[in-house]
Scaffold this active site. Structure first.
Site, PDB file in Angstrom:
ATOM      1  N   ASP A   1      33.609  30.489  43.445  1.00 26.45           N
ATOM      2  CA  ASP A   1      34.550  31.588  43.346  1.00 26.45           C
ATOM      3  C   ASP A   1      34.179  32.867  42.667  1.00 26.45           C
ATOM      4  O   ASP A   1      34.917  33.285  41.802  1.00 26.45           O
ATOM      5  CB  ASP A   1      36.272  31.323  42.865  1.00 26.45           C
ATOM      6  CG  ASP A   1      36.541  30.330  43.742  1.00 26.45           C
ATOM      7  OD1 ASP A   1      35.846  29.933  44.701  1.00 26.45           O
ATOM      8  OD2 ASP A   1      37.833  30.073  43.652  1.00 26.45           O
TER       9      ASP A   1
ATOM     10  N   ASP B   1      37.337  31.730  47.532  1.00 24.86           N
ATOM     11  CA  ASP B   1      38.584  31.467  47.763  1.00 24.86           C
ATOM     12  C   ASP B   1      38.928  32.374  48.912  1.00 24.86           C
ATOM     13  O   ASP B   1      38.423  33.460  48.786  1.00 24.86           O
ATOM     14  CB  ASP B   1      39.437  32.214  46.449  1.00 24.86           C
ATOM     15  CG  ASP B   1      40.776  31.236  46.175  1.00 24.86           C
ATOM     16  OD1 ASP B   1      40.801  30.319  46.257  1.00 24.86           O
ATOM     17  OD2 ASP B   1      41.454  32.050  45.632  1.00 24.86           O
TER      18      ASP B   1
ATOM     19  N   HIS C   1      42.088  33.509  51.290  1.00 25.20           N
ATOM     20  CA  HIS C   1      43.529  33.179  51.602  1.00 25.20           C
ATOM     21  C   HIS C   1      43.981  34.052  52.804  1.00 25.20           C
ATOM     22  O   HIS C   1      43.542  35.097  52.765  1.00 25.20           O
ATOM     23  CB  HIS C   1      44.426  33.422  50.482  1.00 25.20           C
ATOM     24  CG  HIS C   1      44.249  32.734  49.307  1.00 25.20           C
ATOM     25  ND1 HIS C   1      44.077  31.193  49.241  1.00 25.20           N
ATOM     26  CD2 HIS C   1      44.041  32.707  47.944  1.00 25.20           C
ATOM     27  CE1 HIS C   1      44.027  30.640  48.199  1.00 25.20           C
ATOM     28  NE2 HIS C   1      43.778  31.715  47.331  1.00 25.20           N
TER      29      HIS C   1
ATOM     30  N   HIS D   1      49.875  34.180  51.694  1.00 23.48           N
ATOM     31  CA  HIS D   1      49.580  32.809  51.258  1.00 23.48           C
ATOM     32  C   HIS D   1      50.706  32.238  50.462  1.00 23.48           C
ATOM     33  O   HIS D   1      51.152  33.001  49.563  1.00 23.48           O
ATOM     34  CB  HIS D   1      48.088  32.741  50.683  1.00 23.48           C
ATOM     35  CG  HIS D   1      47.880  31.089  50.573  1.00 23.48           C
ATOM     36  ND1 HIS D   1      47.580  30.513  49.271  1.00 23.48           N
ATOM     37  CD2 HIS D   1      47.365  30.425  51.092  1.00 23.48           C
ATOM     38  CE1 HIS D   1      47.206  29.494  49.497  1.00 23.48           C
ATOM     39  NE2 HIS D   1      46.906  29.225  50.710  1.00 23.48           N
TER      40      HIS D   1
ATOM     41  N   HIS E   1      45.557  37.646  45.861  1.00 24.48           N
ATOM     42  CA  HIS E   1      44.012  37.706  45.454  1.00 24.48           C
ATOM     43  C   HIS E   1      43.289  37.119  46.763  1.00 24.48           C
ATOM     44  O   HIS E   1      43.845  36.331  47.572  1.00 24.48           O
ATOM     45  CB  HIS E   1      43.719  37.060  44.313  1.00 24.48           C
ATOM     46  CG  HIS E   1      43.992  35.649  44.397  1.00 24.48           C
ATOM     47  ND1 HIS E   1      45.407  35.252  44.262  1.00 24.48           N
ATOM     48  CD2 HIS E   1      43.136  34.665  44.702  1.00 24.48           C
ATOM     49  CE1 HIS E   1      45.297  34.050  44.491  1.00 24.48           C
ATOM     50  NE2 HIS E   1      43.941  33.351  44.887  1.00 24.48           N
TER      51      HIS E   1
ATOM     52  N   LYS F   1      38.015  28.030  51.065  1.00 26.80           N
ATOM     53  CA  LYS F   1      38.832  27.330  50.746  1.00 26.80           C
ATOM     54  C   LYS F   1      40.323  27.835  50.434  1.00 26.80           C
ATOM     55  O   LYS F   1      40.118  29.295  50.140  1.00 26.80           O
ATOM     56  CB  LYS F   1      38.742  26.267  49.536  1.00 26.80           C
ATOM     57  CG  LYS F   1      38.333  27.417  48.206  1.00 26.80           C
ATOM     58  CD  LYS F   1      38.060  26.542  47.062  1.00 26.80           C
ATOM     59  CE  LYS F   1      37.811  27.219  45.679  1.00 26.80           C
ATOM     60  NZ  LYS F   1      38.945  28.281  45.623  1.00 26.80           N
TER      61      LYS F   1
ATOM     62  N   CYS G   1      39.742  26.642  39.441  1.00 23.39           N
ATOM     63  CA  CYS G   1      38.952  26.102  40.302  1.00 23.39           C
ATOM     64  C   CYS G   1      37.617  25.561  39.930  1.00 23.39           C
ATOM     65  O   CYS G   1      37.279  24.539  40.473  1.00 23.39           O
ATOM     66  CB  CYS G   1      38.404  27.459  41.310  1.00 23.39           C
ATOM     67  SG  CYS G   1      40.074  27.947  42.160  1.00 23.39           S
TER      68      CYS G   1
HETATM   69  C1  VGL Z   1      41.585  30.701  41.120  1.00 27.71           C
HETATM   70  C2  VGL Z   1      43.610  30.914  41.014  1.00 27.71           C
HETATM   71  C3  VGL Z   1      43.944  31.005  42.279  1.00 27.71           C
HETATM   72  C4  VGL Z   1      40.144  30.222  40.739  1.00 27.71           C
HETATM   73  C5  VGL Z   1      41.759  30.583  42.829  1.00 27.71           C
HETATM   74  O1  VGL Z   1      39.211  30.423  41.541  1.00 27.71           O
HETATM   75  O2  VGL Z   1      40.075  29.530  39.679  1.00 27.71           O
HETATM   76  N1  VGL Z   1      42.635  30.697  40.453  1.00 27.71           N
HETATM   77  N2  VGL Z   1      42.913  30.957  43.058  1.00 27.71           N
HETATM   78 ZN    ZN Z   2      43.264  31.406  45.292  1.00 31.21          ZN
END
Ligand code: VGL
Ligand code: ZN
Length: 217
Positions: free
Chosen positions: A14, A54, A56, A60, A89, A114, A163
């Site tokens: 991510d 990430d 979404h 979401h 995000h 994901k 993550c």
């Molecule tokens: C993440 C919060 C929500 C991450 C992703 O990449 O750690 N944290 N979505």
């Molecule tokens: Zn996320």
């Protein structure tokens, strides 16, 4: 570590503008890990490199904006488990969801997107968070890595306490020798780092720093 290069995969978790300073879910000091990740990606120490992204859909279920009356960072119950509600995000196709410019993504063999199920969050590159069925559906990454002969995974990226943590724990649970490169991660909430370190070690994750990885020059 270079001795085992043929069986080691790098997992870059991510690294997207929304998780960097100025982004919609900015992780403090997230930019400080970029040169080190760049160096790992350019090295020849890894037989395979995989990125997670990430990704979404709008509205979401992990977004506070999808739960009227709630604010970002509230915790609710979702499918029987705690769910942190995040600022919007990494919305599919938005600039904040891109893999960050500057890093050598041409070196990456596969990208796992994901968090695409509108009703289920996904922190780990290996499995979604719990869904309505009470299970955590796999992404296929375990099979991909195994079929490519991977024995060890080296995990870096954002965020350390979400993550990266879930990805590393799932990797260890799947039987991979799992190394988390501590200095090439940062947390959403660094106050929990001491506890997190112990929990990761308890889950069988080896914590190292980039200087001790012995990556071939
Ligand atoms: C993440 C919060 C929500 C991450 C992703 O990449 O750690 N944290 N979505
Ligand atoms: Zn996320």
């Amino acid at each position: 570590m270079s001795d085992d290069a043929g069986t080691t995969a790098l997992l870059v978790v991510d690294v997207q503008p929304d998780f960097l300073p100025g982004g919609r879910l900015a992780v403090e000091e997230g930019d400080l890990i970029l040169p080190g990740i760049h160096r790992l990606m350019e090295s020849d120490a890894f037989a395979l490199q995989v990125a997670t992204q990430d990704w979404h859909p709008p509205r979401h279920t992990s977004f506070a904006s999808a739960h009227p009356g709630h604010e970002p960072f509230d915790v609710i119950q979702l499918h029987g488990h705690d769910q942190v509600l995040w600022p919007d995000h990494c919305v599919q196709g938005s600039p904040g969801a891109e893999l960050l410019g500057d890093l050598p993504w041409t070196r990456v063999d596969a990208v796992i997107r994901k968090g695409t199920d509108p009703d289920v969050d996904s922190y780990s590159g290996f499995r979604n968070n719990w869904g309505p069925g009470g299970d955590r559906p796999p992404t296929g990454l375990t099979g991909y890595l195994r079929e490519r002969g991977t024995r060890r995974v080296v995990v870096c990226g954002l965020a350390r306490d979400y993550c990266v943590r879930w990805t590393a724990e799932d990797a260890a649970a799947a039987g991979f020798d799992t190394v988390l490169v501590w200095d090439l991660t940062r947390s959403v909430d660094p106050s929990g780092d001491e506890v997190l370190r112990g929990e990761l070690e308890g889950a069988g994750v080896r914590i190292m720093n980039s200087e001790t990885l012995e990556i071939a020059p």
